[in-house]
Motif scaffolding. Structure first.
Motif, PDB file in Angstrom:
ATOM      1  N   ASP A 107       0.857  -1.181   0.000  1.00 46.69           N
ATOM      2  CA  ASP A 107       0.000   0.000   0.000  1.00 46.69           C
ATOM      3  C   ASP A 107       0.891   1.227   0.000  1.00 46.69           C
ATOM      4  OD1 ASP A 107      -1.801   2.035   0.386  1.00 46.69           O
ATOM      5  OD2 ASP A 107      -2.872   1.064   2.035  1.00 46.69           O
ATOM      6  N   ASN A 126       0.197   4.142   0.428  1.00 51.99           N
ATOM      7  CA  ASN A 126      -0.133   5.102   1.480  1.00 51.99           C
ATOM      8  C   ASN A 126       0.841   5.009   2.641  1.00 51.99           C
ATOM      9  OD1 ASN A 126      -2.885   6.592   0.983  1.00 51.99           O
ATOM     10  ND2 ASN A 126      -3.186   4.501   0.228  1.00 51.99           N
ATOM     11  N   ASN A 136      -3.610  12.960  -6.161  1.00 48.97           N
ATOM     12  CA  ASN A 136      -4.030  11.780  -5.410  1.00 48.97           C
ATOM     13  C   ASN A 136      -3.325  10.490  -5.775  1.00 48.97           C
ATOM     14  OD1 ASN A 136      -6.173  13.099  -3.853  1.00 48.97           O
ATOM     15  ND2 ASN A 136      -7.203  13.330  -5.840  1.00 48.97           N
ATOM     16  N   ARG A 170      -6.636   0.814  -4.824  1.00 57.17           N
ATOM     17  CA  ARG A 170      -6.735   1.122  -3.391  1.00 57.17           C
ATOM     18  C   ARG A 170      -5.367   1.171  -2.722  1.00 57.17           C
ATOM     19  NH1 ARG A 170     -10.910  -3.349  -3.374  1.00 57.17           N
ATOM     20  NH2 ARG A 170     -12.728  -2.324  -4.335  1.00 57.17           N
ATOM     21  N   ARG A 185      -4.365   7.962  -2.951  1.00 60.10           N
ATOM     22  CA  ARG A 185      -4.377   8.512  -1.594  1.00 60.10           C
ATOM     23  C   ARG A 185      -5.681   8.175  -0.880  1.00 60.10           C
ATOM     24  NH1 ARG A 185      -6.512  12.943   0.522  1.00 60.10           N
ATOM     25  NH2 ARG A 185      -7.116  13.727  -1.552  1.00 60.10           N
ATOM     26  N   GLN A 186      -5.544   7.706   0.349  1.00 57.75           N
ATOM     27  CA  GLN A 186      -6.726   7.398   1.153  1.00 57.75           C
ATOM     28  C   GLN A 186      -7.564   8.656   1.329  1.00 57.75           C
ATOM     29  OE1 GLN A 186      -5.256   5.668   4.778  1.00 57.75           O
ATOM     30  NE2 GLN A 186      -4.891   3.656   3.859  1.00 57.75           N
ATOM     31  N   GLY A 187      -8.879   8.517   1.131  1.00 55.41           N
ATOM     32  CA  GLY A 187      -9.773   9.655   1.261  1.00 55.41           C
ATOM     33  C   GLY A 187     -10.031  10.381  -0.043  1.00 55.41           C
ATOM     34  N   VAL A 239     -11.388   6.502  -6.104  1.00 60.09           N
ATOM     35  CA  VAL A 239     -10.417   5.427  -5.908  1.00 60.09           C
ATOM     36  C   VAL A 239     -10.867   4.220  -6.718  1.00 60.09           C
ATOM     37  CG1 VAL A 239      -9.355   3.864  -4.259  1.00 60.09           C
ATOM     38  CG2 VAL A 239      -9.736   6.261  -3.635  1.00 60.09           C
TER      39      VAL A 239
END
Length: 527
Positions: free
Chosen positions: A249, A251, A318, A392, A396-398, A402
């Motif tokens: 991930d 992230n 993102n 995913r 970027r998370q949020g 996505v």
């Protein structure tokens, strides 16, 4: 059995992951393989992990080096220049030979050495013997795969009788170098992969060694490139069952601060690189997403300068691939500046060979292979699940969007190919452009275009500019063999069949203002 004296030239010391390189014999040792430790040394040798690449890096539409950049930097390697202008004669006439060709056949030689001498090794049980056979067959398959994607036209029914590779099965230097057909070359590679599938190593262990998921992943790649989508999806799904090769991930990735000097102004600025770019060789060899750790070595001077079209593919706010690997001001490290944000692509780097691009199969590749193969069978919903699993771990998370959705097969394929391009730019992009021209549709065909200086005899002509076009299905998607290699083969090797329509050129008249700025809207194209 005939005794074979062997030589392994260690061109790059990749990593001492398992105390290897301890017993690699050198030329003149007059040593025959009769102990398992010798096979271990051969299989753990650093040269196995790195596949050379040169012309294909600069040939794809992902390279954004411009004439203004060349004016500033002042030089290019012959291979990089040959790729930029889609050269045929200059590449063929390279007097230094071709390290990509030589490197590939060095791997083939090593694999054949193990296979030919394995019966001499007495300290093996049946399981170990089978493991070594699988290792050697996989090594040979990987080497031949990279060679056929580089020097031969793509797989297609219409190309089956075109020149493929010389299929070396021994260490005899007098073995024929006559090129087999494309059909026979692919059949040979498939037979090696199927034999390698018999490895007793059930899951990824040492990532620089063969395992069943690594072979399954390469079979998935093989079947995707030969348009057998059912088999491609099946093997990709099998490889994805591995519990040892896992998706990272992004992230969780960090940026590492560095300082670079602007070569024009002399001012220092902060530059942020991905933590992956700081990885030591052992970390690259054991990178969690790799089924089999092999990298294309992008030699010094072959800069991964991204094109505007590549940059435009990313959501720059993102998409974590953009934030991690497209380094603002990274160009300063090459001596270039003044080109927008001066972006340079930086993902992996070896302290000797420079920038590297993954060439072995990876988890992201298998997610994308499963997605594409399913979409081409019109299994759109299932295909998008694989695509979104990758996204995913990359967005970027949020962030919005996505997960993507598709209302049709064509839309799904388009989204998946764009994601594949974002995930595996440069070398794999070139290989994809080749295959997409010969699949079941023309909707995803790619035409590569570039405006650059004229070049002849590996020398740039700064007084003349051309727009170069490489049409879909051009024979120039096969890199020319060098005349030196043809001569070394005793003229058994034959050159690829090129025509005048394979590379199109239009002369460009440049209007310069007082500051010598060149704007494309000021360029006039002459037929």
């Amino acid at each position: 059995m005939k005794k074979i004296i062997y030589s392994i030239v260690v061109s790059m010391i990749f990593v001492a992951c398992n105390d290897y390189l301890d017993t690699v014999p050198s030329k003149g040792d007059n040593e025959v393989i009769n102990r398992s430790e010798q096979i271990e040394a051969l299989l753990n040798n650093s040269s196995i992990f790195n596949a050379k690449t040169s012309v294909v890096v600069s040939s794809s539409d992902d390279i954004g080096l411009t004439i203004d950049m060349l004016d500033q930097i002042g030089w290019l390697s012959e291979s990089y220049l040959g790729g930029l202008v889609f050269s045929v004669d200059d590449i063929a006439n390279n007097q230094w030979g071709d390290e990509v060709w030589e490197d590939g056949f060095k791997k083939v030689f090593t694999a054949n050495l193990i296979l030919n001498d394995l019966d001499n090794v007495e300290d093996l049980n049946d399981q170990s013997r089978q493991a070594y056979i699988a290792e050697a067959r996989f090594m040979r398959a990987m080497a031949n795969w990279n060679l056929v994607q580089t020097y031969c036209v793509p797989y297609a029914q219409e190309n089956l009788n075109e020149p493929g590779l010389p299929l070396k099965q021994s260490t005899d230097y007098e073995e024929s170098m006559i090129r087999s057909s494309i059909q026979d070359t692919y059949a040979f590679i498939l037979a090696d992969l199927q034999a390698a599938l018999e490895t007793p190593v059930s899951d990824v262990d040492l990532r620089w060694r063969v395992s069943k998921p690594a072979v399954q992943a390469m079979l998935a790649r093989y079947y995707l490139f030969t348009q057998d989508y059912a088999q491609a999806a099946q093997y990709a799904q099998e490889a994805l069952k591995s519990t040892k090769a896992t998706l990272q991930d992004y992230n969780s990735l960090k940026l590492v601060e560095n300082n670079l000097w602007n070569p024009s102004s002399g001012k220092e600025n902060k530059v942020y690189y991905s933590e992956l770019y700081q990885y030591a060789p052992n970390q690259m060899a054991d990178y969690q997403e790799n089924y089999y750790s092999q990298y294309f070595a992008v030699n010094s001077g072959n800069y991964l300068i991204p094109s505007e079209s590549l940059i435009a593919l990313y959501d720059q706010e993102n998409d974590l691939r953009f934030k991690q690997f497209f380094v603002r001001y990274g160009l300063w490290d090459t001596g270039l500046s003044g080109f927008g944000d001066d972006i340079l692509y930086c993902k992996f780097k070896h302290y000797i060979s420079g920038d590297e691009v993954q060439s072995g199969p990876t988890v992201p590749e298998m997610l994308l292979t499963a997605a594409e193969a399913l979409a081409r069978q019109n299994k759109v919903s299932e295909a998008m699940q694989y695509l979104n699993k990758l996204r995913r771990a990359r967005i970027r998370q949020g962030a919005e969007l996505v997960d993507l959705s598709a209302d049709s097969q064509d839309e799904a394929i388009s989204l998946i190919l764009d994601e594949r391009h974002r995930e595996m730019p440069f070398v794999m992009r070139w290989f994809d452009i080749r295959r997409l021209a010969f699949n079941e549709t023309t909707a995803d065909d790619v035409t590569v275009e570039r405006t650059f200086y004229a070049a002849s005899n590996n020398v740039v002509d700064y007084s003349m500019v051309y727009k170069y076009t490489l049409p879909a299905k051009s024979k120039r998607y096969a890199i020319p063999l060098t005349n030196l290699e043809i001569t070394r083969s005793g003229n058994q090797l034959v050159q690829n069949n090129y025509t005048a329509d394979d590379i199109l050129k239009k002369k460009v008249e440049i209007n310069k203002d007082e500051d010598d700025e060149r704007n494309e809207e000021d360029w006039n194209y002459d037929e």
